[in-house]
Design an enzyme around this catalytic site. Sequence first.
Site, short mmCIF file in Angstrom:
data_model
loop_
_atom_site.label_atom_id
_atom_site.label_comp_id
_atom_site.label_asym_id
_atom_site.label_seq_id
_atom_site.Cartn_x
_atom_site.Cartn_y
_atom_site.Cartn_z
CG ASP A 156 -0.94 11.62 -9.13
OD1 ASP A 156 -1.34 12.08 -10.21
OD2 ASP A 156 -1.47 10.66 -8.56
CB SER A 177 -6.36 5.92 -10.38
OG SER A 177 -6.87 7.09 -10.96
CG HIS A 186 -2.18 8.94 -11.67
ND1 HIS A 186 -2.75 9.13 -10.43
CD2 HIS A 186 -3.08 8.17 -12.35
CE1 HIS A 186 -3.92 8.52 -10.36
NE2 HIS A 186 -4.14 7.93 -11.51
#
Length: 752
Positions: free
Chosen positions: A695, A607, A727
């Site tokens: 995601d 991320s 995610h």
Amino acid sequence: MYMSCVGDYSVVKRRQTVHSALKMKSQVKTDPKEITELYRNLSLFPSLKKADVGPVITSQYGGKYSNIYTEWSQRDLERSENVNFCRQYIVFHDEKSVVFSGTSGNCTEVKGELLSKDSPSGAMKAVVRETSVKGEKKYFLEIWSKNIKVKSINLTALNKHGRVYEDAQFGCLVWSHSETHLLYIAEKKKPKTESFFQTKSPELTSAPDEDMIRATKEEVVKGEQFLFQEDWGEALVNKSTPVLCVLDIEGDNVSVLEGVPEHISPGQGFWAPGDTGVVFVGWSHEPFRLGLTYCPNRRSSLFYVDLTGGKCEQLSSGTTAVFSPRLSPDHCRIAYLECSIYGPHMQCFKLCLYDWYTKKTSVVVDVVKQPQEDGFTGIYCSQLSPQCWSSDSQRIILSCAQRSQKALLMVDISTGHVTSLTSESDISDCSLLTIERDLMVVSCSSPNQPPCLRVGFLPAIDSEEPVEWVTLEDSQSLPDIDWKILTFTPPADQDNTQYPGLDFEALLIKPKEPKEGGKLPLIVIPHGGPHSVIVADWSLSCAVLSMMGFASLFVNYRGSIGYGQDSILSLPGNVGTQDVKDVQFAVESVLASDAFDRQNVSVVGGSHGGFLACHLIGQYPTFYKSCIARNPVINFVSMVGSTDIPDWCLVEAGFDYASDCLPDAGAYKQMLDISPIKHIQNVQTPVLLILGEDDRRVPNKQGIEYYRALKAKQVPVRLLWYPENNHSLSKVDAEADGFMNIALWIIQHMSQ
């Protein structure tokens, strides 16, 4: 569609390259079979999910005891799933200290349970269970008493609502104080839809069953079967319009509470004093829904809805974000957490109290801008424990990050004074599972200690005695793993002029005794968020890497939570520079020691951590030998229109967010300038990309954009694509396969 592995290297060639290139790397375990075995063995350590304390029972000999019910989760690599199991313990005590404790039977796997909760007296237990009948999900609510299932209610057949919510964001299962009703959250029932051209079904030749009769009575809406339904984003897919549901246990009847404003999504509910109504958090979904998972800063309020007249009353201002309300044992006050809306997703929170009888709200613990003299840095927990009050209703117990450790904190609600209950503990991560009649149940761990279960009584309010912790379930420590927390002060030219004097930390985890004469290869791991933190707790992947012979450096750069609100606010508008320089400064400082191999440094991040990993190889193109990016943020401009959190892109780029204001050309330019894609022409480091197909937070197109750019530049790149993963990439098979590929990618590209 990409296959599971996409890249420049065939599997056979890659194995040969790894094998031949690593004969000289004797300091690191390189055999895939050996690494697999390490991962398999260390994955056996389970983690604690929940705990409940039963009523105090007096034995025939006069002794008092309580049963502790716990649920654990363990990876099952063969079944490719997390297996949940329960275990019970018996604790003899005098209501001030533990006299004797022990296990009560062996572990039992828990299957199909979405939610479960004991009644206040402990006489009954409610369970919401999900089953699949001919491919269709059905929900049942069961009531257990002692060893008998006294009721099993088919919620699906009642046809009052859709799926039952089990998530921590909205979900709840709460007994009324009288133990006659149950409150839970479910999706609002949607009307049946069909095409404009749908013809009537032929006449039935046999008697219709109950389902057919119910279906024929349902209102049918034509032409809306493809109408778009907003949901609450990442990890809350298909959860759109929750409703409050009440089960009358005696009458087996479910009612959907009326009176909740249509622009509000209710959740985290509980029964008001006297069972007169329900208190809940209501999130505004106008003008449109924004992702809620990991985003407690969404506009929300505390509400009360009356059971009789359906009147709904707003209890908090409505100009902030509130969450995690908890009713005190004396039923006089509601504690909850509060923060400002928009801005950084994770912030330093206020602890507030709402007095049920005076209708007044007070702030018990305010936002902490910088660490206080006693070391307290503020409150950062995303939710309070379901049970967090002391029995005298004068103290609240919570666990949250304090710099790079998670502490157990006690808050005196009359003074606002905060005391650490674990300051003398040998464990760096202590998480409260529950507290009942002042008996605390906690999960404890550290980087070389898998989770263990401990209990201890909260001392009296006027006592200065420390908690006497008793271990109910210990875990095997790993003495070959060493760890420490390092503190860094940025050089003067990197100080933030608006928020000066901030420091930051990194967690260094490594083999305790490296092989003689060898230098440790270093893996740099900046966290995501960016307003998150890595605490010194148990991590399966980190433990395996350490046992393989790697050192790992987890950097809590400025902007991380747990260091005061000023540190958090210093980062928006400076992402891609301040955080990148903090990570690099920490790495360079650690490499000054002769213990580490400067020629073998890799970077891994997910991320925003992937954003930093890609920035680091773009801004320091010859420094890192390999890069692994999991669902990375690559281009703010292309992300802002496709993510469930468009506000994140603007806020972290340094702009205020407003739902009715689109970015202008200047904002788009700034977002592009701070993105890793801006430095793509400098990248030389081999990159492994790991993407989740589902995601919604950082859409996989971000990683694909980077993949194509690297391919065009002929930089070695490989892409892993995990279907049915969002995610977090947390499904057992994806997590395990991802780790093996990460380890082998790093090994393959180490200097000989």
